[in-house]
Design a protein around this motif. Structure first.
Motif, mmCIF file in Angstrom:
data_model
loop_
_atom_site.group_PDB
_atom_site.id
_atom_site.type_symbol
_atom_site.label_atom_id
_atom_site.label_comp_id
_atom_site.label_asym_id
_atom_site.label_seq_id
_atom_site.Cartn_x
_atom_site.Cartn_y
_atom_site.Cartn_z
ATOM 1 N N PHE A 116 0.759 -1.226 0.043
ATOM 2 C CA PHE A 116 0.052 0.056 -0.058
ATOM 3 C C PHE A 116 0.869 1.397 -0.069
ATOM 4 N N HIS B 212 -5.156 -4.584 -0.317
ATOM 5 C CA HIS B 212 -5.196 -3.287 -0.499
ATOM 6 C C HIS B 212 -5.419 -2.671 -1.809
ATOM 7 N N TYR C 120 -8.234 -0.206 -1.591
ATOM 8 C CA TYR C 120 -7.950 1.049 -0.522
ATOM 9 C C TYR C 120 -6.818 1.857 -1.230
ATOM 10 N N HIS D 63 -10.120 -3.375 2.892
ATOM 11 C CA HIS D 63 -9.812 -2.254 3.706
ATOM 12 C C HIS D 63 -10.684 -1.528 3.052
ATOM 13 N N HIS E 2 -10.894 -3.835 12.989
ATOM 14 C CA HIS E 2 -10.176 -3.112 12.694
ATOM 15 C C HIS E 2 -10.423 -1.698 12.663
ATOM 16 N N VAL F 158 -9.498 1.587 12.099
ATOM 17 C CA VAL F 158 -9.576 2.384 10.797
ATOM 18 C C VAL F 158 -10.372 1.980 9.583
ATOM 19 N N GLU G 240 -5.277 -4.455 15.388
ATOM 20 C CA GLU G 240 -5.469 -2.732 15.454
ATOM 21 C C GLU G 240 -6.957 -2.528 15.388
ATOM 22 N N GLU H 149 -4.738 3.935 17.254
ATOM 23 C CA GLU H 149 -4.075 4.461 16.065
ATOM 24 C C GLU H 149 -4.381 6.157 15.635
ATOM 25 N N TYR I 287 2.117 6.341 15.833
ATOM 26 C CA TYR I 287 1.103 5.518 15.249
ATOM 27 C C TYR I 287 0.274 5.077 16.429
ATOM 28 N N CYS J 84 5.099 0.823 8.430
ATOM 29 C CA CYS J 84 3.863 0.919 7.690
ATOM 30 C C CYS J 84 3.328 2.445 8.170
ATOM 31 N N CYS K 147 1.095 4.625 7.567
ATOM 32 C CA CYS K 147 -0.169 5.466 6.943
ATOM 33 C C CYS K 147 -0.607 6.635 7.701
HETATM 34 O O1 FUB Z 1 -3.623 -1.177 6.208
HETATM 35 C C1 FUB Z 1 -3.525 0.272 5.871
HETATM 36 C C2 FUB Z 1 -3.351 0.837 7.171
HETATM 37 O O2 FUB Z 1 -2.247 0.494 7.719
HETATM 38 C C3 FUB Z 1 -4.430 0.824 8.140
HETATM 39 O O3 FUB Z 1 -5.462 1.786 7.920
HETATM 40 C C4 FUB Z 1 -3.621 0.735 9.269
HETATM 41 O O4 FUB Z 1 -4.326 0.451 10.557
HETATM 42 C C5 FUB Z 1 -2.391 0.023 8.977
HETATM 43 O O5 FUB Z 1 -2.797 -1.269 9.022
#
Ligand code: FUB
Ligand code: ZN
Length: 616
Positions: free
Chosen positions: A61, A125, A128, A177, A240, A242, A292, A308, A357, A391, A393
């Motif tokens: 991603f 993803h 996403y 996602h 999750h 987010v 998460e 997060e 994060y 990661c 994001c």
């Molecule tokens: O998976 C993409 C992003 O990275 C998610 O939104 C976050 O929680 C992290 O896993």
């Protein structure tokens, strides 16, 4: 006219606390994120030149990382052109154009790793990333008038529509996602083309309503991807965090555009569940590192709080959309304020260079050291912000969020302007112009000058505020709040002065939150406060707060922030076990700083919730 949220294009934050954050974002943070992303190969990945053996192997991603960064540049550019940043975006767009397939598909990871089959892994993803690219492309066209990026993304969306909606030829039906749903609704709003709303509705309607792979269910539970039930039957926030709040935001968007009452009902239930049972005092959500994710109701541990930064941001997106479904209530703006000043802002350092994060509510350095090498279940959050994560994001999410913060200030219909957040600013709401002067959150005085078309003004009375005074053109007005707003009729040229009493407050939590039993937290105005070891003699282990006695306010010149001093006791080191009468706990004054500013002076113990002493 339906109540509308005024977008940041029509709001200028002109001074004060948030202007400083926005300037920091423009001058430091956006560049810092760019440099870290550049060094780690994120921008170059789009050139599709990476080969096995090269450093910085592209990740599934990375497109979303740079998309969020590009979206930030668009928002900054909307207010003030940034030729250097714009040049970088234009180059990326040229590279995307080169990398994009004939059929419209684009994803730099899949274009590099051609052995991997597209749309075969629900958790990889692709949709996403497509959603984030689409949001960036819309913003970039709006800001610059340049249409290439959006044209490329529309071609990609046409391909997605074909594969998922028309042919059903992907190995899954809905994204692993969520994100593309809310991006598609933005595209529908921007173009008026209903096919984009239809595609968003397809993804929402199919979610949980058909059989599809959920490969992480074994590891993280069946609710991880929010497809355990059809969305209209989902009443409890799960999985999750987010992903969840991005989904709920899209559901609220869809409900507002389609008047789907079942969808609206589910959104209301989800909102209620989050804010009454699953949210930290800081507005953080998603309490566990495992997946998460949201946990069961009231499970909100402090030290291991995952919370997060992206999830905090997503919660405000959801609340912002909920205020459109239920326009007369200030409750959503109250939550947005809670998140803004606490669980969101803790995600970035005071110098704008580094990020959290995870945003825990307690740090015990000893405990942290003991668990540093543990497996995922026991590992605790890091104690110092860093400039980039594997990661990563959150950092570009902070970039785009700060640059478009003006989105949260006002709502309006033909009769009323709702003042949702207090920030020094100028705004234009289809004929009504407002100018806010304020030093908020340092004090609670707000002066609002109204000009142009007359509308009544609804001033949010924050949920933390018990006393207030309101004047119009210098004369006091006696008005009681309605659904959390003080409503005043206005004419061209009126000046409203609102004074919100800010005083230190001792807060208790619901007894079902096990971690907070017998504990108290302090707040001042919208800010939740915390104690750090650096101000309080290192260890916080023996500190308890006295239930009475004056809490005093001061300004910490070095930090540029308000602080509180609270009468406390500090239990002295003693034998492992002692009779109560033998325990010595001399008086001590505990210093608190705003939670969002913790961990800016090196590693330190930290606590939001502290035991309340039974002594008087
Ligand atoms: O998976 C993409 C992003 O990275 C998610 O939104 C976050 O929680 C992290 O896993
Ligand atoms: Zn994140």
């Amino acid at each position: 006219m339906k109540c509308k949220n005024l977008t940041f294009e029509n709001v200028n934050i002109t001074g004060g606390f948030w202007k400083q954050k926005q300037d920091m974002n423009r001058n430091t943070t956006v560049w810092n994120v760019y440099n870290r992303f550049k060094e780690t190969g994120r921008f170059d990945a789009v050139k599709l030149e990476w080969k096995e053996g090269d450093p910085c192997k592209p990740h599934i991603f990375w497109d979303s990382d740079i998309a969020k960064w590009m979206e930030s540049v668009a928002y900054l550019t909307q207010k003030q052109r940034e030729p250097e940043l714009e040049k970088i975006v234009d180059e990326i767009v040229d590279n995307i154009e080169k990398a994009q397939d004939e059929d419209g598909y684009y994803n730099c990871y899949y274009s590099l790793f051609t052995d991997k089959k597209r749309f075969s892994n629900r958790n990889n993803h692709e949709l996403y990333c497509a959603g984030h690219l689409l949001e960036a492309a819309i913003a970039y066209e709006k800001a610059t008038g340049k249409s290439k990026f959006l044209e490329l993304m529309k071609k990609f969306i046409a391909h997605i529509k074909k594969v998922f909606m028309e042919e059903g030829s992907a190995d899954f039906v809905t994204p692993g996602h969520e994100e593309i749903e809310l991006a598609l609704i933005k595209l529908y709003d921007y173009t008026g083309d209903k096919q984009y709303l239809d595609l968003a509705m397809f993804f929402l309607d199919q979610r949980g309503a058909c059989e599809e792979p959920n490969t992480l269910a074994e590891k993280f539970g069946v609710k991880y991807l929010q497809s355990h039930q059809p969305v209209r039957a989902q009443y409890e926030a799960a999985g999750h965090a987010v992903r969840a709040v991005y989904l709920y935001s899209a559901m609220a968007d869809a409900a507002a555009r389609t008047e789907d009452t079942e969808l609206k009902n589910a959104c209301e239930k989800l909102y209620e569940n989050i804010v009454t049972k699953k949210m930290y005092i800081t507005g953080g959500i998603g309490s566990t590192r495992i997946g998460e994710a949201f946990e069961e109701d009231y499970r909100l541990p402090n030290e291991t709080a995952y919370t997060e930064t992206c999830a905090a941001i997503g919660l405000t997106y959801f609340c912002h959309r909920m205020s459109q479904l239920d326009p007369s209530s200030a409750r959503y703006a109250n939550i947005i304020e809670r998140v803004l000043y606490n669980g969101f802002l803790s995600g970035i350092s005071l110098d704008g260079k580094a990020f959290f994060y995870e945003n825990p509510l307690e740090i015990d350095l000893y405990e942290r050291k003991m668990t540093a090498d543990f497996e995922v279940e026991k590992r605790q959050p890091i104690t110092q912000r860093v400039e980039i994560f594997n990661c990563s994001c959150c950092p570009p999410n902070v970039n785009r969020y700060l640059a478009s913060l003006g989105n949260f200030l006002y709502r309006y219909d033909e009769k009323t302007v709702y003042v949702e957040q207090y920030m020094e600013s100028d705004a234009d709401l289809e004929g009504t112009r407002l100018s806010q002067k304020t030093n908020y959150p340092f004090d609670g005085k707000i002066t609002l000058s109204v000009s142009g078309v007359k509308r009544q003004i609804a001033l949010r009375l924050p949920s933390w505020c018990k006393n207030y005074a309101l004047k119009k053109n210098g004369k006091s007005i006696d008005t009681s709040p309605e659904n959390g707003y003080l409503i005043v009729a206005t004419e061209n040229g009126d000046i409203l002065e609102l004074e919100l009493e800010m005083r230190p407050r001792r807060i208790r939590s619901n007894p079902h939150i096990r971690a907070n039993r017998g504990m108290v937290a302090l707040s001042y105005g919208p800010m939740i406060m915390c104690m750090e070891g650096v101000d309080n003699g290192g260890s916080l282990a023996g500190v308890s707060l006295l239930p009475h006695g004056e809490i005093t306010l001061a300004l910490d010149q070095t930090l540029g922030l308000l602080t509180l001093s609270c009468p406390a006791l500090r239990q002295e080191a003693q034998e492992l076990y002692s009779d109560e009468a033998d325990v010595k706990a001399p008086p001590f004054t505990a210093k608190f700083i705003p939670y969002h500013a913790f961990a800016n002076r090196g590693e330190s113990n930290m606590k939001v919730w502290a035991p309340q002493s039974s002594n008087k």
